[in-house]
Write a protein that holds these residues in place. Sequence first.
Motif, PDB file in Angstrom:
ATOM      1  N   ILE A 288      33.307  -4.069  37.391  1.00  0.00           N
ATOM      2  CA  ILE A 288      32.103  -3.444  37.944  1.00  0.00           C
ATOM      3  C   ILE A 288      30.911  -4.399  37.898  1.00  0.00           C
ATOM      4  CG2 ILE A 288      30.416  -1.597  37.510  1.00  0.00           C
ATOM      5  CD1 ILE A 288      32.730   0.228  36.841  1.00  0.00           C
ATOM      6  N   ILE A 376      25.535  -0.436  48.396  1.00  0.00           N
ATOM      7  CA  ILE A 376      25.741  -1.558  47.489  1.00  0.00           C
ATOM      8  C   ILE A 376      24.902  -2.756  47.909  1.00  0.00           C
ATOM      9  CG2 ILE A 376      27.461  -3.199  46.612  1.00  0.00           C
ATOM     10  CD1 ILE A 376      29.543  -0.928  47.035  1.00  0.00           C
ATOM     11  N   ALA A 382      29.048  -2.869  42.954  1.00  0.00           N
ATOM     12  CA  ALA A 382      28.724  -1.513  42.489  1.00  0.00           C
ATOM     13  C   ALA A 382      27.219  -1.338  42.382  1.00  0.00           C
ATOM     14  CB  ALA A 382      29.380  -1.228  41.135  1.00  0.00           C
ATOM     15  N   ILE A 415      27.560   6.741  41.379  1.00  0.00           N
ATOM     16  CA  ILE A 415      27.935   5.331  41.460  1.00  0.00           C
ATOM     17  C   ILE A 415      28.640   5.106  42.795  1.00  0.00           C
ATOM     18  CG2 ILE A 415      30.142   5.664  40.254  1.00  0.00           C
ATOM     19  CD1 ILE A 415      29.773   2.852  39.070  1.00  0.00           C
ATOM     20  N   CYS A 417      30.869   2.132  44.842  1.00  0.00           N
ATOM     21  CA  CYS A 417      31.637   0.926  44.531  1.00  0.00           C
ATOM     22  C   CYS A 417      32.309   0.365  45.777  1.00  0.00           C
ATOM     23  CB  CYS A 417      32.709   1.241  43.490  1.00  0.00           C
ATOM     24  SG  CYS A 417      32.063   1.736  41.875  1.00  0.00           S
ATOM     25  N   ALA A 427      36.019   3.531  38.337  1.00  0.00           N
ATOM     26  CA  ALA A 427      34.637   3.975  38.499  1.00  0.00           C
ATOM     27  C   ALA A 427      34.399   5.288  37.754  1.00  0.00           C
ATOM     28  CB  ALA A 427      34.310   4.141  39.984  1.00  0.00           C
TER      29      ALA A 427
END
Length: 447
Positions: A288, A376, A382, A415, A417, A427
Amino acid sequence: MARFTFNLPDIGEGIAEAEIVEWHVKVGDTVEEDARLADVMTDKATIDLESPVSGKVLEVAGEAGDTIAIGSMLVVIEVEGEGAGEPGDEATAAQAPSPAPAPAPKDDDVSTRIEVENSDASDANDAIARGQDDRKEQDEASNSPNDQPGTGRKASSTRILASPAVRRRARDLGVDLQQVRPQEDGRVRHADLDAFLSYGGGGGFAAAGKARKDEDIKVIGLRKRIAQNMAASKRNIPHFSYVEEVDVTELERLRAQLNDRRGDKPKLTMLPLLITAICKVLPDYPMINARYDDEANVVTRHGSVHLGMAAQTDNGLMVPVIRDAQAKNLWQLANEVLRLANAARDGTAKSEELSGSTLTLTSLGPLGGVATTPVINRPEVAIIGPNRIVERPMFVPDGMGGEKIEKRKLMNISISCDHRVVDGYDAASFVQDMKRLIEAPANLLIN
């Protein structure tokens, strides 16, 4: 007369070209030495270029939004000197002076907020989350002899406190700001205009409002870079998002206790606590804290956490970076957050403070929202987005083997990713580990 050609100087850092953001002169203008000619942008740095000579502007290189190469003609100026009247006489700037940093915005309402959850209206949070820099006009308001006591507003002979955007909207709507009653600190805001209009300016219910003229806005400067970066991110990265609800009641209680004993340290917001939680969990999830070079097909997993903080400024979105966030304690993080927030707001952030992040934290602050699906910050893989804190009744253990209903403070953590690098399970596990740490926040203080 002679012609002096001022070429675009070498701005450094291997830059080959720059975009013209704004002209301060036009053909036919007379300029003095050191007068501002134009603002140009490279990457995320805006440079103010000044005239090395006095004279009359004969030519300029393009319009705002155009890109020109380093060393090419920027401005041609007619100057006094020997050889006047001889056609083709031309003096070229062999070495232009180093450009001065762009000055801070001069609007009445410079607005910057680091997008973090704000549950305490502190001075630090104002600089970070709410970020309304009203110092100048508040000083004017407090020092003016024409204030009307008890009314929270100026006498009619003085200038009403309002941002340029509010003044422009009021002018378009035909509203006299003298007639609008501000709700707080004597400053008219959009909400005050809305309240005024909802009752027809005090004469009954308002109509839907008159139409505004269509206008074409050229996308240039930082806004153009943002558009390009966001388009590249969505075009190249297969995003997925995951959201989890977290109980931050104990974290908020810890924050209040630390603030009560902070002494001369900066007041803690939620942000340093969240950064600490992120840094403690990341070692177990190296995929990450990474950057993906999709052209070389190489993923670099970083050992240090260089955390970007999405910051909304008057000039657009910027991402100042906290270097080695994992090595800083809560108070050091709080200092960095405040310092970088101020640098982003007044335009003094250095280029190295605006690049090199390995993971980004973003939030809409007090605007919150139930959940977000942030984009992102390429080439990172991430981005984490805390959302608004809300209070709701929850079932909690009663200490006797049963449950009771208690008011708790809850916040969703989002989040997004890059699915090429981060799997959904990883994640979700990362956020769940963050949740466990946040809900038992004493562990944040353990090395």
